[in-house]
Motif scaffolding. Structure first.
Motif, PDB file in Angstrom:
ATOM      1  N   LEU A 192      -1.440 -61.144 -28.799  1.00 56.76           N
ATOM      2  CA  LEU A 192      -2.136 -59.930 -28.244  1.00 56.76           C
ATOM      3  C   LEU A 192      -1.373 -59.298 -27.104  1.00 56.76           C
ATOM      4  N   ALA A 193      -1.032 -58.484 -27.157  1.00 55.88           N
ATOM      5  CA  ALA A 193      -0.209 -57.530 -26.143  1.00 55.88           C
ATOM      6  C   ALA A 193      -0.925 -56.263 -25.943  1.00 55.88           C
ATOM      7  N   VAL A 194      -1.230 -55.637 -24.614  1.00 57.72           N
ATOM      8  CA  VAL A 194      -1.918 -54.527 -24.418  1.00 57.72           C
ATOM      9  C   VAL A 194      -0.891 -53.581 -23.463  1.00 57.72           C
ATOM     10  N   LEU A 195      -0.503 -52.597 -23.759  1.00 58.52           N
ATOM     11  CA  LEU A 195       0.605 -52.216 -23.186  1.00 58.52           C
ATOM     12  C   LEU A 195       0.081 -50.465 -22.630  1.00 58.52           C
ATOM     13  N   THR A 196       0.251 -50.442 -21.462  1.00 60.07           N
ATOM     14  CA  THR A 196      -0.375 -48.897 -21.053  1.00 60.07           C
ATOM     15  C   THR A 196       0.808 -48.018 -20.685  1.00 60.07           C
ATOM     16  N   ARG A 197       0.703 -46.416 -21.020  1.00 63.31           N
ATOM     17  CA  ARG A 197       1.689 -45.452 -20.982  1.00 63.31           C
ATOM     18  C   ARG A 197       1.102 -44.464 -20.258  1.00 63.31           C
ATOM     19  N   SER A 198       0.364 -44.496 -19.230  1.00 66.23           N
ATOM     20  CA  SER A 198      -0.177 -43.557 -18.156  1.00 66.23           C
ATOM     21  C   SER A 198      -0.859 -42.324 -19.182  1.00 66.23           C
ATOM     22  N   ALA A 199      -0.375 -41.375 -19.088  1.00 70.20           N
ATOM     23  CA  ALA A 199      -1.153 -40.047 -19.688  1.00 70.20           C
ATOM     24  C   ALA A 199      -1.069 -40.098 -21.113  1.00 70.20           C
ATOM     25  N   LYS A 200       0.124 -41.027 -21.686  1.00 67.27           N
ATOM     26  CA  LYS A 200       0.148 -41.225 -23.117  1.00 67.27           C
ATOM     27  C   LYS A 200      -0.830 -42.159 -23.708  1.00 67.27           C
ATOM     28  N   GLY A 201      -1.687 -42.722 -22.801  1.00 68.00           N
ATOM     29  CA  GLY A 201      -2.491 -43.716 -23.464  1.00 68.00           C
ATOM     30  C   GLY A 201      -2.172 -45.237 -23.550  1.00 68.00           C
ATOM     31  N   SER A 202      -2.481 -45.877 -24.293  1.00 65.43           N
ATOM     32  CA  SER A 202      -2.084 -47.122 -24.476  1.00 65.43           C
ATOM     33  C   SER A 202      -2.010 -47.710 -25.950  1.00 65.43           C
ATOM     34  N   ILE A 203      -1.448 -48.883 -26.069  1.00 63.26           N
ATOM     35  CA  ILE A 203      -1.228 -49.426 -27.481  1.00 63.26           C
ATOM     36  C   ILE A 203      -1.665 -50.920 -27.626  1.00 63.26           C
ATOM     37  N   ILE A 204      -2.567 -51.352 -28.420  1.00 63.67           N
ATOM     38  CA  ILE A 204      -2.943 -52.693 -28.592  1.00 63.67           C
ATOM     39  C   ILE A 204      -2.184 -53.273 -29.864  1.00 63.67           C
ATOM     40  N   LEU A 205      -1.303 -54.323 -29.425  1.00 64.84           N
ATOM     41  CA  LEU A 205      -0.507 -55.004 -30.287  1.00 64.84           C
ATOM     42  C   LEU A 205      -1.427 -56.309 -30.809  1.00 64.84           C
ATOM     43  N   ASN A 206      -1.664 -56.366 -31.891  1.00 66.67           N
ATOM     44  CA  ASN A 206      -2.507 -57.759 -32.270  1.00 66.67           C
ATOM     45  C   ASN A 206      -2.144 -58.258 -33.459  1.00 66.67           C
ATOM     46  N   GLU A 207      -1.177 -59.306 -33.765  1.00 69.51           N
ATOM     47  CA  GLU A 207      -0.776 -60.035 -34.782  1.00 69.51           C
ATOM     48  C   GLU A 207      -0.268 -59.159 -36.064  1.00 69.51           C
ATOM     49  N   GLY A 208       0.846 -58.394 -35.548  1.00 71.21           N
ATOM     50  CA  GLY A 208       1.351 -57.550 -36.478  1.00 71.21           C
ATOM     51  C   GLY A 208       0.850 -56.193 -36.621  1.00 71.21           C
ATOM     52  N   THR A 209      -0.338 -55.760 -36.080  1.00 68.31           N
ATOM     53  CA  THR A 209      -1.221 -54.447 -36.029  1.00 68.31           C
ATOM     54  C   THR A 209      -0.978 -53.696 -34.585  1.00 68.31           C
ATOM     55  N   THR A 210      -0.850 -52.266 -34.665  1.00 66.50           N
ATOM     56  CA  THR A 210      -0.640 -51.545 -33.548  1.00 66.50           C
ATOM     57  C   THR A 210      -2.214 -50.419 -33.628  1.00 66.50           C
ATOM     58  N   MET A 211      -2.589 -50.345 -32.477  1.00 62.95           N
ATOM     59  CA  MET A 211      -3.670 -49.666 -32.367  1.00 62.95           C
ATOM     60  C   MET A 211      -3.493 -48.684 -31.041  1.00 62.95           C
ATOM     61  N   LYS A 212      -3.439 -47.464 -31.280  1.00 64.73           N
ATOM     62  CA  LYS A 212      -3.446 -46.609 -30.046  1.00 64.73           C
ATOM     63  C   LYS A 212      -4.834 -46.227 -29.478  1.00 64.73           C
ATOM     64  N   ILE A 213      -4.708 -46.114 -28.229  1.00 64.96           N
ATOM     65  CA  ILE A 213      -6.181 -45.881 -27.487  1.00 64.96           C
ATOM     66  C   ILE A 213      -5.705 -44.691 -26.586  1.00 64.96           C
ATOM     67  N   ASP A 214      -6.382 -43.339 -26.816  1.00 69.72           N
ATOM     68  CA  ASP A 214      -5.969 -42.357 -25.779  1.00 69.72           C
ATOM     69  C   ASP A 214      -6.296 -42.403 -24.263  1.00 69.72           C
ATOM     70  N   ALA A 215      -5.991 -41.921 -23.549  1.00 68.87           N
ATOM     71  CA  ALA A 215      -6.123 -41.894 -22.132  1.00 68.87           C
ATOM     72  C   ALA A 215      -7.520 -41.018 -21.940  1.00 68.87           C
ATOM     73  N   VAL A 216      -8.173 -41.351 -21.014  1.00 74.25           N
ATOM     74  CA  VAL A 216      -9.419 -40.455 -20.701  1.00 74.25           C
ATOM     75  C   VAL A 216      -8.987 -39.398 -19.763  1.00 74.25           C
ATOM     76  N   ARG A 217      -9.191 -38.170 -20.069  1.00 71.11           N
ATOM     77  CA  ARG A 217      -8.643 -37.011 -19.372  1.00 71.11           C
ATOM     78  C   ARG A 217      -9.664 -36.794 -18.298  1.00 71.11           C
ATOM     79  N   ILE A 218      -9.069 -36.677 -17.066  1.00 73.00           N
ATOM     80  CA  ILE A 218      -9.744 -36.406 -16.006  1.00 73.00           C
ATOM     81  C   ILE A 218      -9.398 -35.083 -15.125  1.00 73.00           C
ATOM     82  N   ASP A 219     -10.255 -34.400 -14.353  1.00 73.02           N
ATOM     83  CA  ASP A 219      -9.776 -32.961 -14.100  1.00 73.02           C
ATOM     84  C   ASP A 219      -8.773 -32.968 -13.019  1.00 73.02           C
ATOM     85  N   GLU A 220      -8.466 -34.279 -11.996  1.00 72.82           N
ATOM     86  CA  GLU A 220      -7.512 -34.172 -11.278  1.00 72.82           C
ATOM     87  C   GLU A 220      -7.264 -35.582 -11.014  1.00 72.82           C
ATOM     88  N   VAL A 221      -5.925 -36.149 -10.745  1.00 73.29           N
ATOM     89  CA  VAL A 221      -5.412 -37.471 -10.479  1.00 73.29           C
ATOM     90  C   VAL A 221      -5.318 -37.572  -8.942  1.00 73.29           C
TER      91      VAL A 221
END
Length: 357
Positions: A268-297
């Motif tokens: 299980l690897a969890v990789l973050t990509r800032s505004a691109k969101g993140s991906i979760i790699l779990n035993e050969g599968t890949t799941m994309k998670i969107d970043a939560v948008r905010i008004d201002e960083v």
């Protein structure tokens, strides 16, 4: 009786989630959800422009280690600053507690003003922190965090006593009674700390607990690449890294290549990509998670730490990996919306409002 019945119901629900999640029931029996081991640091946060970073020779967005004279010089040139407890793993543990999780932390502080600030702050949010302060040694660690107008943070860290962590600070009972042990890569700079790391990992494995590792920083990876790879391949169940860190680990400039290799090296690897969101790699599968948008960083300090908090909290409760990722993104979005590396809003309430828990 009603309270006990409620607790029993929560535990039963958690066991069902864990069974669906493919985990064994031992996680439901742990007294603590997550215990972290890392640098106990007091953050001193101030704003600056890019010209000041150039003046002090700091690469924007990086973390560098500095000595006592350098930290004093940088501090003298800073404007008004805010002092608050920090440290990567400690921030993650604070986030777990904000979600309502039962959390512990192991770290080393001196018997000085900053040590008392750190100890008070982490205990005040309900975290189990039993590490006794050490007198007559190096001072408590601190980090000068310079935030530029675009919200990017540049960290200048004086490690002080925190990396002197050794077997004496490792609480085997706490580790054995925690569903997940969370290890901070920043702590890997001294031999005694490395030995303590490995002792803690071995203790967790003997107790049949999960072990999570964050790579912490690209420069940290450059210093310890071979040892990190050995840990990941031999004992880590959950790996956290951002885009820069995972590419540094595998010495490639192509993110997809690094992600593929991480997927082969750990379940299980969890990789973050800032505004691109993140991906979760779990035993050969890949799941994309969107970043939560905010008004201002406002300040990106702690974004990765709080992402890990949301994921680990969700994982310890048996939520689906998708929900874990969404909780993680929610926590990261909250912390970058204000100055400071710890949540200001209750993460449990935010998650409830979003229908995640």
């Amino acid at each position: 009786a009603a309270a006990e019945a409620g607790l029993a119901g929560q535990t039963s629900t958690r066991i069902v989630r864990l069974a669906q999640h493919g985990e064994r029931y031992f996680m439901a029996k742990a007294r603590f959800d997550v215990t972290g081991i890392g640098n106990a640091i007091v953050d001193i946060i101030g704003r600056c422009d890019d010209a000041y970073l150039a003046k002090i020779g700091a690469d924007k967005g990086s973390m560098r280690l500095v000595d006592a004279s350098a930290i004093a010089k940088i501090y003298s040139g800073m404007g008004p600053a805010t002092e608050m407890s920090g440290g990567s793993a400690a921030n993650t543990i604070a986030g777990v507690a904000s979600f309502g999780g039962k959390a512990g932390f192991i770290g080393k502080v001196a018997d000085d003003e900053f040590g008392r600030i750190f100890s008070h702050d982490i205990r005040s949010i309900g975290v189990n922190f039993a590490s006794a302060p050490v007198a007559g040694s190096q001072p408590t660690s601190r980090s000068l965090i310079l935030v530029t107008p675009d919200g990017e943070r540049t960290m200048n860290t004086y490690l002080g006593i925190s990396t002197d962590l050794d077997h004496g600070q490792i609480d085997g009972d706490l580790i054995a009674d925690s569903a997940i042990l969370y290890l901070e890569g920043y702590l890997f700079d001294r031999d005694d700390a490395k030995a303590a790391f490995r002792a803690a990992l071995a203790q967790a494995k003997r107790a049949d607990r999960k072990v999570a590792l964050t790579l912490s920083d690209g420069f940290c990876v450059d210093r310890h690449r071979a040892e990190f790879l050995d840990l990941i391949q031999s004992g880590v169940d959950i790996l956290f890294a951002n885009e820069k860190e995972i590419m540094s680990l595998y010495e490639t400039g192509i993110f997809d290549d690094a992600a593929n290799r991480a997927s082969r090296d750990t379940k299980l690897a969890v990789l973050t990509r800032s505004a691109k969101g993140s991906i979760i790699l779990n035993e050969g599968t890949t799941m994309k998670i969107d970043a939560v948008r905010i008004d201002e960083v406002v300040d990106t300090t702690g974004a990765g730490d709080l992402y890990a908090a949301g994921f680990l909290y969700g994982y310890s409760q048996g939520y689906s990996l998708e929900t874990c990722g969404k909780l993680a993104s929610l926590a990261a979005a909250e912390v970058i919306s204000h100055v400071g590396a710890r949540p200001q809003a209750g993460l449990a309430q935010l998650a409830c409002e979003k229908g995640l828990i």
